[in-house]
Design a protein around this motif. Sequence first.
Motif, mmCIF file in Angstrom:
data_model
loop_
_atom_site.group_PDB
_atom_site.id
_atom_site.type_symbol
_atom_site.label_atom_id
_atom_site.label_comp_id
_atom_site.label_asym_id
_atom_site.label_seq_id
_atom_site.Cartn_x
_atom_site.Cartn_y
_atom_site.Cartn_z
ATOM 1 N N ASP A 39 0.773 -1.207 -0.017
ATOM 2 C CA ASP A 39 -0.004 -0.033 -0.142
ATOM 3 C C ASP A 39 0.724 1.243 0.025
ATOM 4 N N GLU A 40 1.905 1.322 0.727
ATOM 5 C CA GLU A 40 3.120 2.355 0.769
ATOM 6 C C GLU A 40 3.254 2.545 -0.583
ATOM 7 N N HIS A 41 3.568 1.337 -1.334
ATOM 8 C CA HIS A 41 4.421 1.319 -2.661
ATOM 9 C C HIS A 41 3.434 2.116 -3.659
ATOM 10 N N VAL A 42 2.071 1.604 -3.498
ATOM 11 C CA VAL A 42 1.075 2.340 -4.620
ATOM 12 C C VAL A 42 0.758 3.715 -4.342
ATOM 13 N N GLN A 43 0.821 4.155 -2.838
ATOM 14 C CA GLN A 43 0.607 5.339 -2.548
ATOM 15 C C GLN A 43 1.951 6.317 -2.973
ATOM 16 N N GLN A 44 3.089 5.830 -3.046
ATOM 17 C CA GLN A 44 4.027 6.515 -3.383
ATOM 18 C C GLN A 44 4.076 6.905 -4.817
ATOM 19 N N MET A 45 3.956 5.807 -5.601
ATOM 20 C CA MET A 45 3.853 5.803 -7.084
ATOM 21 C C MET A 45 2.642 6.807 -7.362
ATOM 22 N N ARG A 46 1.605 6.745 -6.768
ATOM 23 C CA ARG A 46 0.476 7.756 -7.205
ATOM 24 C C ARG A 46 0.948 9.000 -6.818
ATOM 25 N N SER A 47 1.667 9.345 -5.825
ATOM 26 C CA SER A 47 2.278 10.704 -5.621
ATOM 27 C C SER A 47 3.084 11.255 -6.425
ATOM 28 N N MET A 48 3.898 10.263 -7.259
ATOM 29 C CA MET A 48 4.850 10.663 -8.340
ATOM 30 C C MET A 48 4.505 10.721 -9.647
ATOM 31 N N SER A 49 3.225 10.114 -9.947
ATOM 32 C CA SER A 49 3.005 10.118 -11.438
ATOM 33 C C SER A 49 1.495 10.237 -11.518
#
Length: 151
Positions: free
Chosen positions: A18-28
Motif C-alpha cells: 500500500d505504501e508502494h502504491v501510494q508513493q507511485m500515485r504521488s509521483m505520477s
Amino acid sequence: MKIAIDDLSGPEIAGFLDEHVQQMRSMSPPESKHALDLDALRKREITFWSVRDGDTLVGCGALKKLDADHAELKSMRTMPTRKRSGIASVLLEHIITEAKRMGFTRLSLETGTAEFFLPARKLYEKFGFIHCAPFADYRPDPNSTFMTRKL
C-alpha cells in the motif's frame, strides 16, 4: 537475507505494498500509474517475492507472465531506510534467474522518467536492460520509460 514466494496474505506485506502504491500515485499522474495493487498482484500469472532480513520485510518484487516467452518485472520496492544497500540488486538477480528457470526468454519493465526513478533506471541498466518501445498493453507516455533484456 531470505527471498521467498509470498502469497500476499499477511498484513505486513499488504501495508508495504500500500505504501508502494501510494508513493507511485504521488509521483505520477493517474493515467501514468502502473503499480499493481494487492488484488492485481494475486492473479495467477504473477509470481511475487518478499525479501526479509531476519524478521524484517525489506523488499519485494514480482514477475508477470505476458506470454510463453515474455515476462514483465513488477512491484520492485525496497524499504526506504534500506535503499542503496544491495537489496534491489540481490532481488533483481533472483527474479532474472527465476524467469530463466520458468522458460522466459525476454524480461521487460516500465518505470518512471522522473528524477526519483533514476536509481531504478541505473540499476536496470547495470543488469543489462536497454530502452525499448512500449510493450504489452502500454502506450507511449512521457512519464514512462520502457526497458527490456533477453534472458
